[in-house]
Scaffold this motif. Sequence first.
Motif, PDB file in Angstrom:
ATOM      1  N   TRP A   5       0.792  -1.222   0.000  1.00 35.74           N
ATOM      2  CA  TRP A   5       0.000   0.000   0.000  1.00 35.74           C
ATOM      3  C   TRP A   5       0.828   1.278   0.000  1.00 35.74           C
ATOM      4  O   TRP A   5       0.383   2.295  -0.531  1.00 35.74           O
ATOM      5  CB  TRP A   5      -0.951   0.017   1.195  1.00 35.74           C
ATOM      6  N   LYS A   6       1.995   1.272   0.572  1.00 34.97           N
ATOM      7  CA  LYS A   6       2.753   2.512   0.744  1.00 34.97           C
ATOM      8  C   LYS A   6       3.118   3.157  -0.593  1.00 34.97           C
ATOM      9  O   LYS A   6       3.008   4.363  -0.756  1.00 34.97           O
ATOM     10  CB  LYS A   6       3.993   2.276   1.596  1.00 34.97           C
ATOM     11  N   GLY A   7       3.539   2.361  -1.535  1.00 32.47           N
ATOM     12  CA  GLY A   7       3.855   2.906  -2.862  1.00 32.47           C
ATOM     13  C   GLY A   7       2.637   3.520  -3.521  1.00 32.47           C
ATOM     14  O   GLY A   7       2.718   4.593  -4.130  1.00 32.47           O
ATOM     15  N   LEU A   8       1.483   2.869  -3.380  1.00 35.99           N
ATOM     16  CA  LEU A   8       0.249   3.397  -3.962  1.00 35.99           C
ATOM     17  C   LEU A   8      -0.161   4.708  -3.292  1.00 35.99           C
ATOM     18  O   LEU A   8      -0.655   5.621  -3.952  1.00 35.99           O
ATOM     19  CB  LEU A   8      -0.879   2.370  -3.840  1.00 35.99           C
ATOM     20  N   ILE A   9       0.045   4.793  -1.991  1.00 37.42           N
ATOM     21  CA  ILE A   9      -0.260   6.031  -1.272  1.00 37.42           C
ATOM     22  C   ILE A   9       0.639   7.158  -1.773  1.00 37.42           C
ATOM     23  O   ILE A   9       0.173   8.260  -2.065  1.00 37.42           O
ATOM     24  CB  ILE A   9      -0.111   5.831   0.251  1.00 37.42           C
ATOM     25  N   LEU A  10       1.929   6.879  -1.889  1.00 36.71           N
ATOM     26  CA  LEU A  10       2.869   7.906  -2.363  1.00 36.71           C
ATOM     27  C   LEU A  10       2.533   8.358  -3.774  1.00 36.71           C
ATOM     28  O   LEU A  10       2.539   9.556  -4.068  1.00 36.71           O
ATOM     29  CB  LEU A  10       4.305   7.393  -2.291  1.00 36.71           C
ATOM     30  N   PHE A  11       2.227   7.412  -4.672  1.00 40.17           N
ATOM     31  CA  PHE A  11       1.869   7.776  -6.040  1.00 40.17           C
ATOM     32  C   PHE A  11       0.578   8.579  -6.073  1.00 40.17           C
ATOM     33  O   PHE A  11       0.428   9.502  -6.866  1.00 40.17           O
ATOM     34  CB  PHE A  11       1.735   6.535  -6.926  1.00 40.17           C
ATOM     35  N   SER A  12      -0.378   8.255  -5.199  1.00 41.85           N
ATOM     36  CA  SER A  12      -1.646   8.982  -5.153  1.00 41.85           C
ATOM     37  C   SER A  12      -1.456  10.428  -4.721  1.00 41.85           C
ATOM     38  O   SER A  12      -2.192  11.311  -5.155  1.00 41.85           O
ATOM     39  CB  SER A  12      -2.624   8.295  -4.194  1.00 41.85           C
ATOM     40  N   LEU A  13      -0.476  10.667  -3.871  1.00 41.48           N
ATOM     41  CA  LEU A  13      -0.229  12.020  -3.375  1.00 41.48           C
ATOM     42  C   LEU A  13       0.723  12.820  -4.261  1.00 41.48           C
ATOM     43  O   LEU A  13       1.015  13.972  -3.966  1.00 41.48           O
ATOM     44  CB  LEU A  13       0.313  11.952  -1.946  1.00 41.48           C
ATOM     45  N   ALA A  14       1.186  12.238  -5.345  1.00 41.31           N
ATOM     46  CA  ALA A  14       2.151  12.914  -6.216  1.00 41.31           C
ATOM     47  C   ALA A  14       1.578  14.188  -6.840  1.00 41.31           C
ATOM     48  O   ALA A  14       2.310  15.149  -7.054  1.00 41.31           O
ATOM     49  CB  ALA A  14       2.626  11.970  -7.313  1.00 41.31           C
ATOM     50  N   GLU A  15       0.278  14.210  -7.098  1.00 44.03           N
ATOM     51  CA  GLU A  15      -0.336  15.371  -7.746  1.00 44.03           C
ATOM     52  C   GLU A  15      -0.669  16.491  -6.776  1.00 44.03           C
ATOM     53  O   GLU A  15      -0.998  17.584  -7.189  1.00 44.03           O
ATOM     54  CB  GLU A  15      -1.605  14.936  -8.492  1.00 44.03           C
ATOM     55  N   GLY A  16      -0.643  16.195  -5.474  1.00 45.19           N
ATOM     56  CA  GLY A  16      -0.943  17.221  -4.491  1.00 45.19           C
ATOM     57  C   GLY A  16      -1.660  16.645  -3.288  1.00 45.19           C
ATOM     58  O   GLY A  16      -1.946  15.448  -3.234  1.00 45.19           O
ATOM     59  N   PRO A  17      -1.960  17.495  -2.319  1.00 43.93           N
ATOM     60  CA  PRO A  17      -2.578  17.041  -1.074  1.00 43.93           C
ATOM     61  C   PRO A  17      -3.956  16.427  -1.296  1.00 43.93           C
ATOM     62  O   PRO A  17      -4.698  16.840  -2.191  1.00 43.93           O
ATOM     63  CB  PRO A  17      -2.715  18.317  -0.244  1.00 43.93           C
ATOM     64  N   LEU A  18      -4.280  15.437  -0.468  1.00 45.52           N
ATOM     65  CA  LEU A  18      -5.589  14.797  -0.498  1.00 45.52           C
ATOM     66  C   LEU A  18      -6.106  14.625   0.917  1.00 45.52           C
ATOM     67  O   LEU A  18      -5.332  14.394   1.846  1.00 45.52           O
ATOM     68  CB  LEU A  18      -5.513  13.415  -1.161  1.00 45.52           C
ATOM     69  N   ARG A  19      -7.411  14.713   1.063  1.00 43.62           N
ATOM     70  CA  ARG A  19      -8.042  14.408   2.338  1.00 43.62           C
ATOM     71  C   ARG A  19      -8.149  12.892   2.466  1.00 43.62           C
ATOM     72  O   ARG A  19      -8.019  12.154   1.484  1.00 43.62           O
ATOM     73  CB  ARG A  19      -9.420  15.059   2.405  1.00 43.62           C
ATOM     74  N   GLY A  29      -9.528  -1.074  -2.780  1.00 43.53           N
ATOM     75  CA  GLY A  29      -9.257  -2.277  -2.016  1.00 43.53           C
ATOM     76  C   GLY A  29      -8.628  -2.083  -0.655  1.00 43.53           C
ATOM     77  O   GLY A  29      -8.468  -3.042   0.094  1.00 43.53           O
ATOM     78  N   ILE A  30      -8.261  -0.876  -0.299  1.00 42.24           N
ATOM     79  CA  ILE A  30      -7.625  -0.648   0.999  1.00 42.24           C
ATOM     80  C   ILE A  30      -8.711  -0.371   2.046  1.00 42.24           C
ATOM     81  O   ILE A  30      -9.660   0.364   1.786  1.00 42.24           O
ATOM     82  CB  ILE A  30      -6.595   0.504   0.941  1.00 42.24           C
ATOM     83  N   SER A  31      -8.566  -0.971   3.204  1.00 44.44           N
ATOM     84  CA  SER A  31      -9.535  -0.737   4.274  1.00 44.44           C
ATOM     85  C   SER A  31      -9.155   0.546   5.017  1.00 44.44           C
ATOM     86  O   SER A  31      -8.013   1.006   4.965  1.00 44.44           O
ATOM     87  CB  SER A  31      -9.563  -1.908   5.253  1.00 44.44           C
ATOM     88  N   GLU A  32     -10.113   1.099   5.732  1.00 45.72           N
ATOM     89  CA  GLU A  32      -9.870   2.319   6.496  1.00 45.72           C
ATOM     90  C   GLU A  32      -8.786   2.095   7.541  1.00 45.72           C
ATOM     91  O   GLU A  32      -7.888   2.919   7.713  1.00 45.72           O
ATOM     92  CB  GLU A  32     -11.164   2.764   7.170  1.00 45.72           C
ATOM     93  N   ARG A  33      -8.852   0.962   8.221  1.00 44.48           N
ATOM     94  CA  ARG A  33      -7.882   0.638   9.270  1.00 44.48           C
ATOM     95  C   ARG A  33      -6.452   0.554   8.716  1.00 44.48           C
ATOM     96  O   ARG A  33      -5.510   1.094   9.296  1.00 44.48           O
ATOM     97  CB  ARG A  33      -8.280  -0.672   9.929  1.00 44.48           C
ATOM     98  N   VAL A  34      -6.311  -0.132   7.593  1.00 39.79           N
ATOM     99  CA  VAL A  34      -4.983  -0.289   6.986  1.00 39.79           C
ATOM    100  C   VAL A  34      -4.468   1.058   6.493  1.00 39.79           C
ATOM    101  O   VAL A  34      -3.296   1.392   6.684  1.00 39.79           O
ATOM    102  CB  VAL A  34      -5.024  -1.327   5.847  1.00 39.79           C
ATOM    103  N   LEU A  35      -5.337   1.858   5.885  1.00 38.40           N
ATOM    104  CA  LEU A  35      -4.913   3.171   5.394  1.00 38.40           C
ATOM    105  C   LEU A  35      -4.429   4.041   6.543  1.00 38.40           C
ATOM    106  O   LEU A  35      -3.387   4.693   6.441  1.00 38.40           O
ATOM    107  CB  LEU A  35      -6.044   3.858   4.632  1.00 38.40           C
ATOM    108  N   ILE A  36      -5.157   4.048   7.645  1.00 41.69           N
ATOM    109  CA  ILE A  36      -4.745   4.835   8.810  1.00 41.69           C
ATOM    110  C   ILE A  36      -3.363   4.402   9.289  1.00 41.69           C
ATOM    111  O   ILE A  36      -2.489   5.232   9.530  1.00 41.69           O
ATOM    112  CB  ILE A  36      -5.780   4.713   9.949  1.00 41.69           C
TER     113      ILE A  36
END
Length: 93
Positions: A5-19, A29-36
Amino acid sequence: MGGKWKGLILFSLAEGPLRFGELRRTIAGISERVLIRQLRELESCGLLHREVYHQVPPKVEYSLTAFGRSLNEAMAPLGQWGEDHMERIEAVS
């Protein structure tokens, strides 16, 4: 940088900040618990910045630090390799 998940999170934030909710919708496919948990780990490593806006309703945004952006740049060729070979990778899975 372990885990899928970490690589996907980093790539998702490449364009700018996200809530948080935007980030969760971006990563299928990522659960809320895992994302947190993953966000906390990335923040503790200095790769992410968590900005809390004290308003009603509360607002939190996640963005890459300079350190996180540099890691994203280093991982970009690996991401491109994955896209170029997606059919073969899916066939093996």
